[in-house]
Scaffold this motif. Structure first.
Motif, PDB file in Angstrom:
ATOM      1  N   GLU A  24       7.383 -15.329   6.431  1.00  0.00           N
ATOM      2  CA  GLU A  24       7.993 -15.091   5.118  1.00  0.00           C
ATOM      3  C   GLU A  24       9.449 -14.656   5.291  1.00  0.00           C
ATOM      4  OE1 GLU A  24       6.637 -15.772   2.306  1.00  0.00           O
ATOM      5  OE2 GLU A  24       4.555 -16.055   2.914  1.00  0.00           O
ATOM      6  N   SER A  25      10.220 -14.734   4.180  1.00  0.00           N
ATOM      7  CA  SER A  25      11.632 -14.348   4.257  1.00  0.00           C
ATOM      8  C   SER A  25      11.796 -12.829   4.256  1.00  0.00           C
ATOM      9  CB  SER A  25      12.391 -14.909   3.060  1.00  0.00           C
ATOM     10  OG  SER A  25      12.395 -16.304   3.138  1.00  0.00           O
ATOM     11  N   ALA A  26      12.838 -12.391   4.919  1.00  0.00           N
ATOM     12  CA  ALA A  26      13.193 -10.964   4.929  1.00  0.00           C
ATOM     13  C   ALA A  26      14.714 -10.845   4.899  1.00  0.00           C
ATOM     14  CB  ALA A  26      12.640 -10.299   6.189  1.00  0.00           C
ATOM     15  N   ILE A  27      15.207  -9.712   4.416  1.00  0.00           N
ATOM     16  CA  ILE A  27      16.660  -9.453   4.469  1.00  0.00           C
ATOM     17  C   ILE A  27      16.886  -8.143   5.215  1.00  0.00           C
ATOM     18  CG2 ILE A  27      18.783  -9.058   3.158  1.00  0.00           C
ATOM     19  CD1 ILE A  27      17.703 -10.832   0.961  1.00  0.00           C
ATOM     20  N   CYS A  28      17.711  -8.229   6.216  1.00  0.00           N
ATOM     21  CA  CYS A  28      17.931  -7.135   7.143  1.00  0.00           C
ATOM     22  C   CYS A  28      19.430  -6.849   7.262  1.00  0.00           C
ATOM     23  CB  CYS A  28      17.427  -7.622   8.489  1.00  0.00           C
ATOM     24  SG  CYS A  28      16.476  -6.438   9.354  1.00  0.00           S
ATOM     25  N   GLY A 148      25.991  -7.550  10.371  1.00  0.00           N
ATOM     26  CA  GLY A 148      26.043  -7.947   8.969  1.00  0.00           C
ATOM     27  C   GLY A 148      24.687  -7.925   8.281  1.00  0.00           C
ATOM     28  N   VAL A 149      24.622  -8.663   7.166  1.00  0.00           N
ATOM     29  CA  VAL A 149      23.393  -8.761   6.372  1.00  0.00           C
ATOM     30  C   VAL A 149      22.838 -10.161   6.608  1.00  0.00           C
ATOM     31  CG1 VAL A 149      22.405  -8.623   4.047  1.00  0.00           C
ATOM     32  CG2 VAL A 149      24.389  -7.213   4.652  1.00  0.00           C
ATOM     33  N   VAL A 150      21.590 -10.238   7.030  1.00  0.00           N
ATOM     34  CA  VAL A 150      21.053 -11.532   7.463  1.00  0.00           C
ATOM     35  C   VAL A 150      19.716 -11.796   6.783  1.00  0.00           C
ATOM     36  CG1 VAL A 150      20.310 -12.916   9.445  1.00  0.00           C
ATOM     37  CG2 VAL A 150      22.129 -11.252   9.736  1.00  0.00           C
ATOM     38  N   MET A 151      19.572 -13.032   6.309  1.00  0.00           N
ATOM     39  CA  MET A 151      18.286 -13.462   5.772  1.00  0.00           C
ATOM     40  C   MET A 151      17.573 -14.220   6.880  1.00  0.00           C
ATOM     41  SD  MET A 151      17.611 -14.856   2.164  1.00  0.00           S
ATOM     42  CE  MET A 151      15.976 -15.025   1.600  1.00  0.00           C
ATOM     43  N   VAL A 152      16.350 -13.819   7.163  1.00  0.00           N
ATOM     44  CA  VAL A 152      15.553 -14.497   8.185  1.00  0.00           C
ATOM     45  C   VAL A 152      14.306 -15.060   7.516  1.00  0.00           C
ATOM     46  CG1 VAL A 152      16.317 -13.250  10.222  1.00  0.00           C
ATOM     47  CG2 VAL A 152      14.568 -12.252   8.792  1.00  0.00           C
ATOM     48  N   PRO A 153      13.630 -16.082   8.044  1.00  0.00           N
ATOM     49  CA  PRO A 153      13.926 -16.743   9.318  1.00  0.00           C
ATOM     50  C   PRO A 153      15.039 -17.786   9.241  1.00  0.00           C
ATOM     51  CG  PRO A 153      11.907 -17.651   8.370  1.00  0.00           C
ATOM     52  CD  PRO A 153      12.360 -16.575   7.440  1.00  0.00           C
ATOM     53  N   LEU A 154      15.687 -17.938   8.062  1.00  0.00           N
ATOM     54  CA  LEU A 154      16.748 -18.957   7.927  1.00  0.00           C
ATOM     55  C   LEU A 154      17.986 -18.641   8.765  1.00  0.00           C
ATOM     56  CD1 LEU A 154      16.989 -19.823   4.118  1.00  0.00           C
ATOM     57  CD2 LEU A 154      16.167 -21.259   5.995  1.00  0.00           C
ATOM     58  N   LYS A 155      18.121 -17.381   9.178  1.00  0.00           N
ATOM     59  CA  LYS A 155      19.314 -16.925   9.910  1.00  0.00           C
ATOM     60  C   LYS A 155      20.581 -17.161   9.085  1.00  0.00           C
ATOM     61  CE  LYS A 155      17.306 -17.477  14.465  1.00  0.00           C
ATOM     62  NZ  LYS A 155      17.300 -18.151  15.730  1.00  0.00           N
ATOM     63  N   LYS A 156      20.484 -16.809   7.803  1.00  0.00           N
ATOM     64  CA  LYS A 156      21.608 -17.031   6.895  1.00  0.00           C
ATOM     65  C   LYS A 156      22.341 -15.715   6.697  1.00  0.00           C
ATOM     66  CE  LYS A 156      22.162 -18.574   2.118  1.00  0.00           C
ATOM     67  NZ  LYS A 156      21.384 -18.989   0.943  1.00  0.00           N
ATOM     68  N   LYS A 157      23.656 -15.734   6.935  1.00  0.00           N
ATOM     69  CA  LYS A 157      24.451 -14.509   6.752  1.00  0.00           C
ATOM     70  C   LYS A 157      24.755 -14.317   5.273  1.00  0.00           C
ATOM     71  CE  LYS A 157      26.471 -12.417  10.544  1.00  0.00           C
ATOM     72  NZ  LYS A 157      27.374 -11.305  10.755  1.00  0.00           N
ATOM     73  N   LEU A 158      24.524 -13.133   4.740  1.00  0.00           N
ATOM     74  CA  LEU A 158      24.844 -12.829   3.343  1.00  0.00           C
ATOM     75  C   LEU A 158      26.059 -11.903   3.320  1.00  0.00           C
ATOM     76  CD1 LEU A 158      21.209 -12.074   2.030  1.00  0.00           C
ATOM     77  CD2 LEU A 158      22.347 -14.283   2.267  1.00  0.00           C
TER      78      LEU A 158
END
Ligand code: MEV
Length: 303
Positions: A24-28, A148-158
């Protein structure tokens, strides 16, 4: 080059711990608490920190010992002296193991000119965490490498968020491996109940992404508090965490929830900048150790 010092940050989860283990997606967010590793060329392997001085030692220094062994497969390491200092409490859900792993990989990478790029470092760090912990998502090692702020598992930088971040440490050690295994057992016993909870946590992260982009802290806070309810439902909260969480919310935080595996360790509160001190005092009053910090863009770096 004879000597180099690298550092890497710890992290907090806005949303998605545990659910991320099931894709599932997470934001870290990387936070401004860092582990520093100084590496000096030497004749033997020496590892030192407040935990003591030793050579390769998989009990006392499982992550650093594994990094030295893995990097020895890539390059010829005759000896190395590693001195570790950290502001990240160990076993508290703030990614201390990822930070020491990533900082050590980068220090050896640069000292021995191995040519590893950031993605290689994150991948190697993840494989080491997985080997030691059994189950580990790539989140901690990726965020510690990239910052930074990262959305995983997409490895997208926010975009970076710039509200107050107050961490409350219960001081109770928590084993990620144990907590992840407890959730796996619950999921196995009650799949029809637990699976929708985990996918709802993933949907919270997907909804939260838009709010992070707009820095809508009140709405991020509402979602974090819902996420906390679901973490409680899967059994990873504790009375100590609940005390700190409610103290923070009552003292003016936008939100407060567990960060990381739970069961002990830390909670995190998002606050208006002006309320951070007040929230930290409330956490301290109910027995927690409060740390006021901020999100950082800086992943692993040379000091
Ligand atoms: C631990 O910081 C977060 C968990 O989701 C485990 C993991 O992602 O490896 C509980």
């Amino acid at each position: 080059m004879q000597k180099i010092t690298c550092s890497a940050p710890g992290k907090i989860y806005l949303f998605g711990e545990h659910a991320v283990v099931y894709g599932e997606s997470a934001i870290c967010c990387a936070v401004d608490l860092r582990t520093q590793v100084q590496a000096c060329l030497s004749d033997t392997v020496q590892i030192s920190s407040v935990l003591g001085d030793t050579g390769i030692d998989h009990d006392r220094y499982p992550y650093v010992s594994s990094v030295v062994e893995k990097m020895s497969e890539i390059t010829d390491i005759k000896g190395i002296k590693l001195c570790i200092k950290s502001d990240i409490p160990v076993g508290s859900g703030l990614g201390s193991s990822a930070a020491v792993t990533i900082a050590t990989i980068q220090a050896l990478n640069l000292l021995f000119e191995c040519g590893l790029g950031a993605e290689d470092i994150a991948t190697l760090g993840h494989s080491i965490e997985k080997k030691i912990q059994g189950v580990a998502s790539s989140t901690d090692t990726y965020v510690s490498t990239m910052g930074g702020v990262v959305m995983v598992p997409l490895k997208k930088k926010l975009h970076i968020i710039d509200c107050g971040i107050v961490i409350g440490n219960t001081g109770k050690f928590s084993s990620t491996r144990q907590l992840v295994s407890n959730v796996a057992q619950l999921k196995k016993n009650y799949p029809k109940i637990i699976d929708p909870i985990l996918s709802t946590i993933g949907r919270i992260s997907l909804t939260g992404e838009k709010m992070v982009a707009k820095k809508e802290y009140e709405s991020i806070g509402v979602l974090m508090n819902i996420n906390q309810g679901l973490l409680d439902a899967i059994g990873v909260s504790s009375p100590e965490l609940a005390d700190l969480i409610y103290a923070a919310r009552n003292a003016g935080a936008y939100s407060a929830k567990i960060t990381g595996a739970g069961g002990g360790g830390c909670m995190v509160a998002l606050t208006p900048l002006s309320e951070a001190e007040q929230v930290a005092s409330a956490i301290t009053r109910v027995g927690g150790k409060a740390i006021i910090t901020k999100v950082t863009e800086h992943g692993v770096r040379v000091e």
